[in-house]
Design an enzyme around this catalytic site. Sequence first.
Site, PDB file in Angstrom:
ATOM      1  CD  GLU A 106     -51.753 -38.872  84.728  1.00  0.00           C
ATOM      2  OE1 GLU A 106     -51.232 -38.891  85.856  1.00  0.00           O
ATOM      3  OE2 GLU A 106     -51.306 -39.509  83.762  1.00  0.00           O
ATOM      4  CD  GLU A 126     -52.541 -43.936  85.129  1.00  0.00           C
ATOM      5  OE1 GLU A 126     -52.374 -42.893  84.487  1.00  0.00           O
ATOM      6  OE2 GLU A 126     -53.636 -44.231  85.679  1.00  0.00           O
TER       7      GLU A 126
END
Length: 252
Positions: A106, A126
């Site tokens: 990210e 995740e």
Amino acid sequence: MLERRGNIALITLNRPQALNAVTAELSAALGAALEEFATDPDLRVCVLTGAGRAFCAGMDLKEAAAGRDVTDPLHPEWGFAGLVRHPIDKPLIAAVNGPALGGGAEIVLSCDLVVADENATFGMPEVHHGLFPAAGGVLRLQNRVPRNIAREFALTGAPVDAATAARWGLFNRIAPAGKSVEAALELAEQVATGAPLSLNAVKQLMSWGEARAEADAWVENDRAFRHILASDDAKEGPHAFAEKRTPHWTGR
């Protein structure tokens, strides 16, 4: 953390013993370094990289398991790593020197250009930790690659190699092993020859549509993340990681 190379800033994530995993301290340091870059009129372009063998392994799950926040306590509005929601009007180039995983991926998506080591990997695992890519991963990945690829990537959590990421268009350039920073600095020098106001205008206008689309999406993203964080699975994932065991999901 910030080095000056003429009119280029080089910022290095410096927790090599933990693969540069993000803590509150790292978020504060990176956010402050970006502010220094943004407010210095002599600096035109920034290269962001990681110390050691990784770019960034994402959020420090041991911190999460201990119930500690990893955002900058003084600037929570800057988001994860002090970067993902931190408006910087100058070009940012990621020099991905190794694995960029979870929040590390990210961070890469928050940069304007990406130069990657040929041995680098990019992944968002995740979902295997009871979380989801809430630091801009779900929102930004679908604007960078075809929608179905973004879905598969986020749903499986499987990492890809540098060549695959480049083929998708995530990486601009692939550098020989160990040369990502050198190649990123060369690209930064090319960018820095442009007029500063022109560079800023290009960045702002090319980000305008994406930013408008994100504005409303962040509201739903944050709502979903608060819901996930309140779940038993979100507690189980980081604890399982810290205890080096397979997580036991309950769906609650």
